[in-house]
Design a protein around this motif. Structure first.
Motif, short mmCIF file in Angstrom:
data_model
loop_
_atom_site.label_atom_id
_atom_site.label_comp_id
_atom_site.label_asym_id
_atom_site.label_seq_id
_atom_site.Cartn_x
_atom_site.Cartn_y
_atom_site.Cartn_z
N TYR A 1 -69.48 27.78 91.76
CA TYR A 1 -70.12 28.24 90.41
C TYR A 1 -69.28 27.78 89.31
O TYR A 1 -68.09 28.04 89.09
CB TYR A 1 -70.47 29.84 90.76
CG TYR A 1 -70.91 30.48 89.33
CD1 TYR A 1 -72.24 30.20 89.03
CD2 TYR A 1 -69.97 31.08 88.58
CE1 TYR A 1 -72.70 31.10 87.79
CE2 TYR A 1 -70.43 31.89 87.60
CZ TYR A 1 -71.88 31.68 87.20
OH TYR A 1 -72.34 32.24 86.04
N THR B 1 -80.77 28.60 77.87
CA THR B 1 -80.05 29.97 78.34
C THR B 1 -80.85 30.81 79.08
O THR B 1 -81.94 31.14 78.74
CB THR B 1 -79.62 30.68 76.90
OG1 THR B 1 -78.74 29.52 76.06
CG2 THR B 1 -78.84 31.86 77.10
N ALA B 2 -80.17 31.12 80.11
CA ALA B 2 -81.01 32.18 81.18
C ALA B 2 -81.23 33.40 80.54
O ALA B 2 -80.66 34.01 79.54
CB ALA B 2 -80.03 32.39 82.49
N SER C 1 -80.85 37.18 84.75
CA SER C 1 -80.74 36.01 85.63
C SER C 1 -79.51 35.34 85.23
O SER C 1 -79.05 35.19 83.96
CB SER C 1 -82.03 34.98 85.72
OG SER C 1 -81.88 34.00 86.51
N TRP C 2 -79.06 34.40 86.39
CA TRP C 2 -77.97 33.48 85.79
C TRP C 2 -78.49 32.14 85.80
O TRP C 2 -77.51 31.15 85.55
CB TRP C 2 -76.83 33.66 86.74
CG TRP C 2 -77.54 33.53 88.27
CD1 TRP C 2 -77.76 34.15 89.29
CD2 TRP C 2 -77.17 32.03 89.00
NE1 TRP C 2 -78.24 33.78 90.28
CE2 TRP C 2 -77.67 32.26 90.36
CE3 TRP C 2 -76.65 30.91 88.65
CZ2 TRP C 2 -77.92 31.42 91.08
CZ3 TRP C 2 -76.83 29.94 89.69
CH2 TRP C 2 -77.67 30.07 91.09
N ARG D 1 -71.53 30.66 80.71
CA ARG D 1 -72.46 31.48 79.85
C ARG D 1 -73.90 31.69 80.29
O ARG D 1 -74.57 31.87 79.31
CB ARG D 1 -72.21 31.41 78.42
CG ARG D 1 -70.88 31.69 77.81
CD ARG D 1 -70.78 31.44 76.13
NE ARG D 1 -69.49 31.64 75.76
CZ ARG D 1 -68.55 30.81 75.50
NH1 ARG D 1 -68.83 29.47 76.12
NH2 ARG D 1 -67.24 31.37 75.33
N HIS D 2 -74.28 31.25 81.60
CA HIS D 2 -75.49 31.06 82.08
C HIS D 2 -76.35 30.10 81.35
O HIS D 2 -77.58 30.29 80.94
CB HIS D 2 -76.10 32.49 82.23
CG HIS D 2 -75.27 33.69 83.04
ND1 HIS D 2 -75.87 34.65 82.98
CD2 HIS D 2 -74.49 33.28 83.83
CE1 HIS D 2 -75.20 35.29 83.94
NE2 HIS D 2 -74.18 34.48 84.41
N GLN D 3 -75.66 29.22 80.82
CA GLN D 3 -76.10 28.00 79.99
C GLN D 3 -76.08 26.64 80.59
O GLN D 3 -75.23 26.29 81.39
CB GLN D 3 -75.77 28.00 78.34
CG GLN D 3 -76.19 29.42 77.68
CD GLN D 3 -74.99 29.16 76.57
OE1 GLN D 3 -74.30 28.62 76.10
NE2 GLN D 3 -75.87 29.83 75.55
N SER E 1 -80.36 29.10 84.42
CA SER E 1 -80.80 28.51 82.84
C SER E 1 -82.27 28.19 82.81
O SER E 1 -82.69 28.20 81.68
CB SER E 1 -79.97 27.48 82.42
OG SER E 1 -80.15 26.33 83.24
#
Length: 310
Positions: free
Chosen positions: A181, A205-206, A210-211, A185-187, A213
């Motif tokens: 992983y 971006t998510a 959610s993680w 920043r979930h982007q 994107s």
């Protein structure tokens, strides 16, 4: 040189919005576009020639573009390779599409070319996966080998989850494909490339819950094509031999370094471009390249450059 090249896009209507934009620009530039569904294409192969038919009419194809994946991948690959062997220039060849569809071939090529990527493990053995992840640490991400749009992504956070995931695999063809992983920043960033040249960068971006994107509710924004984004996107596209590519990149928030997740060889972007506003530059640049390649494939490969970026 063919002044009005017949450019056949081999694909279905799943990405119709993208195709319409590309076709409109091809026509404006003097080309003749035609989408042919793989089920509609008939090919005759004899010692003398290879001929292509749709609806009983023979086509004199100047360029074929492959836009097939998932259910139509194998059929389309055979048709594209037959066209290539017959001397028809092909944009995104059979092997390019296979590389783009298969996460593992993505990884083998990117890592082999030293494009910043991630270590991956692919197989079925439970104990090997448990040992590998225990050594590298958690969490890790598992992905289906042949799906797209973020479907089937899972985050595994301990050994129990890893073992449960393996035991849930279909006993037939399923395998795991896992990678560490990336804290980003979930982007991620979709870099769109034509003829290996970056023409757009879109950050995704998510949503808060959610993680992933590209999960439902994700947001987008245009990014500047900075030198580091351009460099990694173009290297990845060229490594995959993808003349039309969507390179998914993440910036590690701990190190600041960019890493390629994967390279998509049938990237759809019309919806994103519409949501962000402005001209659909990546798709019109793709059309420009296709017309140039339909007139003179080798010259376009050597000399075509984007006239605009997004």
């Amino acid at each position: 040189m063919t002044e009005t090249p017949l450019i056949v896009l081999l694909g279905n209507d799943d990405d119709d919005s993208d195709h319409r934009i590309v076709f409109s620009e091809i026509e404006r530039l003097g080309g003749r576009p035609l989408r042919v569904h793989p089920d509609e294409l008939v090919i005759e192969v004899t010692p003398a020639s290879t001929r292509f038919f749709v609806g009983g009419e023979e086509l004199a194809i100047d360029l074929m573009m492959g836009w097939v994946y998932e259910d139509y991948l194998i059929l389309g690959m055979n048709q594209l390779e037959t066209a290539r062997l017959a001397g028809v220039p092909v944009v995104n060849s059979a092997m390019t599409l296979m590389r783009g569809q298969s996460k593992y071939l993505n990884s083998a090529l990117l890592n082999g070319a030293k494009v910043p990527h991630l270590p991956v493990l692919w197989g079925r053995d439970e104990n090997t996966l448990a040992s590998w992840t225990n050594e590298r640490g958690y969490p890790l991400v598992t992905k289906p080998l042949m799906l797209s749009c973020g479907r089937g992504l899972q985050l595994l956070e301990d050994e129990a989850a890893v073992r449960a995931h393996v035991r849930e695999l279909d006993p037939g063809p399923d395998t795991y494909y896992v990678q560490p992983y990336v804290p980003a920043r979930h982007q991620d960033i979709r870099v769109l490339c034509v003829n290996y040249k970056a023409v757009a960068a879109i950050e995704r971006t998510a949503p808060d819950d959610s993680w992933i994107s590209t999960a439902d509710g994700f947001t987008r924004r245009r990014l500047e094509l900075t030198p580091d984004i351009v460099e990694i996107g173009e290297r990845a596209a060229e490594t995959m031999d993808a003349l039309w590519a969507g390179v998914d990149v993440a910036r590690n928030e701990e190190t600041g370094e960019l890493v390629v997740y994967e390279v998509n060889t049938c990237p759809t972007c019309a919806e994103a471009l519409h949501a962000l506003g402005g001209d659909p530059v990546p798709l019109t640049q793709l059309a420009s390249f296709l017309v140039a390649a339909g007139r003179d494939f080798e010259d376009a490969r050597r000399n075509w450059r984007p006239s605009a970026t997004y």
